[in-house]
Design an enzyme around this catalytic site. Structure first.
Site, mmCIF file in Angstrom:
data_model
loop_
_atom_site.group_PDB
_atom_site.id
_atom_site.type_symbol
_atom_site.label_atom_id
_atom_site.label_comp_id
_atom_site.label_asym_id
_atom_site.label_seq_id
_atom_site.Cartn_x
_atom_site.Cartn_y
_atom_site.Cartn_z
ATOM 1 N N HIS A 91 15.882 38.282 32.054
ATOM 2 C CA HIS A 91 17.314 38.609 32.193
ATOM 3 C C HIS A 91 17.940 37.734 33.277
ATOM 4 O O HIS A 91 17.256 37.322 34.214
ATOM 5 C CB HIS A 91 17.480 40.097 32.571
ATOM 6 C CG HIS A 91 18.838 40.638 32.247
ATOM 7 N ND1 HIS A 91 19.944 40.387 33.028
ATOM 8 C CD2 HIS A 91 19.273 41.401 31.214
ATOM 9 C CE1 HIS A 91 21.004 40.978 32.489
ATOM 10 N NE2 HIS A 91 20.624 41.605 31.382
ATOM 11 N N ASP A 93 19.996 36.997 36.676
ATOM 12 C CA ASP A 93 19.916 37.783 37.916
ATOM 13 C C ASP A 93 21.248 38.426 38.305
ATOM 14 O O ASP A 93 21.336 39.115 39.313
ATOM 15 C CB ASP A 93 19.353 36.942 39.065
ATOM 16 C CG ASP A 93 20.250 35.764 39.427
ATOM 17 O OD1 ASP A 93 21.314 35.598 38.777
ATOM 18 O OD2 ASP A 93 19.884 35.004 40.335
ATOM 19 N N ASP A 206 61.946 62.722 35.277
ATOM 20 C CA ASP A 206 61.331 62.556 33.946
ATOM 21 C C ASP A 206 62.194 63.255 32.894
ATOM 22 O O ASP A 206 61.841 64.311 32.379
ATOM 23 C CB ASP A 206 59.910 63.166 34.026
ATOM 24 C CG ASP A 206 59.148 63.072 32.725
ATOM 25 O OD1 ASP A 206 59.532 62.267 31.857
ATOM 26 O OD2 ASP A 206 58.164 63.825 32.578
HETATM 27 C C1 SPV Z 1 53.571 62.767 30.994
HETATM 28 O O1 SPV Z 1 52.553 62.350 31.561
HETATM 29 O O2 SPV Z 1 54.679 62.279 31.160
HETATM 30 C C2 SPV Z 1 53.466 63.891 30.047
HETATM 31 C C3 SPV Z 1 52.372 64.864 30.221
HETATM 32 O O3 SPV Z 1 54.297 64.000 29.195
HETATM 33 S S1 SPV Z 1 53.022 66.135 31.185
HETATM 34 O O4 SPV Z 1 53.512 65.570 32.429
HETATM 35 O O5 SPV Z 1 51.961 67.096 31.412
HETATM 36 O O6 SPV Z 1 54.117 66.742 30.447
HETATM 37 MG MG MG Z 2 55.971 62.793 29.452
#
Ligand code: SPV
Ligand code: MG
Length: 433
Positions: A91, A93, A206
């Protein structure tokens, strides 16, 4: 006749392999048997193959100097020691370094039991070898190769493990982290580009405020420096017509799957549950969105996965199940079931009931709240993909905040040095072309 054994994981025979063969041939009255590592073992310890196992096998079998090729099913050579008992294992190294040293240690331990010998050849790294490495990496990153890899992983893995990536750098962590666990090597299979993390990274909530063009820029950054398949969190997918256009773009980019959730109106993160106002879509409208996406596809590779929010919104198990069957019938290539309970019980109940009737449609879960669940538990309930959805950004934030606090408190940076990456490591972190 003595037997010399080596194992090749490669897709292309280069000078390094030829050198090992040449060294093996120097042993008098010996035949060289070469193990070709199975796909299943290769994806745990190395990069994904760029050609089929059969092609790799034929290539090795027909290489000059190879007397016999066999399949090596596992990363470790235990089976080889039982069946062939080679007099010599040869093999490069380079396997002395972590994590491959685990394989070397196992070979050394086994070979000395019957008096075999390990021969290590200095690793060959020249311009030709570097070029082969770079071509293989490029090939793995190409959209048409990368895109279909998630489906292949579903066939190969007991459970596909995805970790979130929100930038080129976090993508590199997902790409390159390999560990030893109970003597075996392991790594993530895929990346999840989360709406929560992509938004948080930009200092935004988000709520689908970070639009698809921006999400695609993040994807492009990650695609540019990685090769593993990507699952995109597509939020609600927006209007069905817009979703169809976006699916086509994502498919062309080489993304493997998009997951859309059955909510309408102002989307809030699922982990808020019923603490904020959130509205679920009708089954009919969401099925139409899935169908619109499926009709836009040009390949069989790309997966549209339907995410059910019934448990998050406390609509009950029956609602979750009837949606799952309806979405699968509408053509969804997978079902994601989400929960924000501390215990995985409702997820398990859902999966067991779904699997009673539906054996093949992949199930995806995101165990952020029920984080004590193990991958083995998930496998035993028929789950196919686990997503660690936000853990890289959640670990980066406190580390960065702490550094900022310490510098402010000390009026200098010396105190933080012990907890941060050394300067000479960060400048060498990123490979140059
Ligand atoms: C994300 O990661 O944006 C998701 C999963 O949608 S959660 O945050 O659990 O909704
Ligand atoms: Mg999400």
């Amino acid at each position: 006749m003595k037997t010399v054994y080596t194992c090749f994981t490669t897709d292309v025979v280069h000078d390094g392999h030829l050198n090992i063969i040449a060294e093996a041939k120097k042993i008098p009255q010996a035949r060289l048997v070469v193990g070709v590592l199975s796909d299943k073992a290769k994806i745990r310890s190395d990069k994904f193959p760029t050609c089929s196992f059969e092609e790799r096998f034929e290539m090795i079998k027909n290489t000059k100097g190879v007397d016999e090729a066999i399949e090596q099913k596992e990363v470790h050579y235990d089976e080889v020691f039982k069946t062939i008992k080679p007099d010599y294992v040869i093999h490069g190294d380079n396997w002395k370094e972590y994590p491959n040293c685990v394989i070397r240690d196992n070979v050394l331990e086994n070979i000395k039991k019957y008096g075999g010998k390990l021969i290590e050849v200095p690793y060959t790294y020249n311009a030709g070898v570097a070029k082969v490495d770079s071509i293989l990496k490029e090939k793995l990153a190409m959209p048409e190769y990368r895109r279909k890899r998630l489906r292949r992983l579903l066939e190969l893995c007991p459970i596909v493990k995805a970790i979130e990536a929100h930038s080129g750098l976090s993508g590199l962590i997902a790409e390159k982290t390999i560990v030893e666990r109970n003597g075996e090597l392991d790594q993530f299979d895929a990346m999840w580009v989360s709406s929560l993390c992509d938004s948080t990274m930009k200092g935004k909530p988000d709520i689908e405020l970070v639009d698809m063009s921006s999400r695609m820029r993040t994807l492009d950054e990650i695609l540019d420096v990685t090769t593993k398949p990507i699952i995109l969190d597509g939020d609600t997918g927006g209007q069905a017509v817009h979703f169809a256009y976006n699916v086509r773009t994502l498919e062309r980019m080489g993304i493997s799957a998009v997951i859309i959730e059955d909510k309408i109106g102002l989307k809030r993160n699922s982990l808020f549950g019923t603490e904020v106002e959130q509205q679920q879509d009708s089954i009919e409208a969401f099925c139409d969105k899935i169908k619109a996406g499926k009709e836009a596809l040009r390949t069989e590779d790309f997966m549209i996965i339907a995410r059910i929010e019934s448990l998050i919104l406390e609509q009950g198990m029956e609602d979750a199940l009837s949606r799952a069957f309806a979405y699968a019938k509408a053509g969804a290539d997978g079902i994601m079931i989400h929960s924000r309970q501390k215990s995985p019980n409702e997820i398990f109940e859902f999966c067991d009931k779904f699997r009673e009737k539906e054996k093949t449609v992949p199930i995806v879960v995101v165990p952020t709240s029920y984080n004590s669940v193990t991958e083995d538990d998930l496998i035993s309930h028929g789950i196919n993909i686990v997503i660690y959805a936000n853990h890289l950004i959640r670990s980066a934030f406190p580390a960065m905040k702490n550094t900022a606090i310490e510098i402010l408190k000390n009026h200098r940076a010396k105190e933080v040095d012990a907890n941060i990456m050394p300067f000479n490591e960060i400048i060498k972190l990123i490979d140059e072309l």
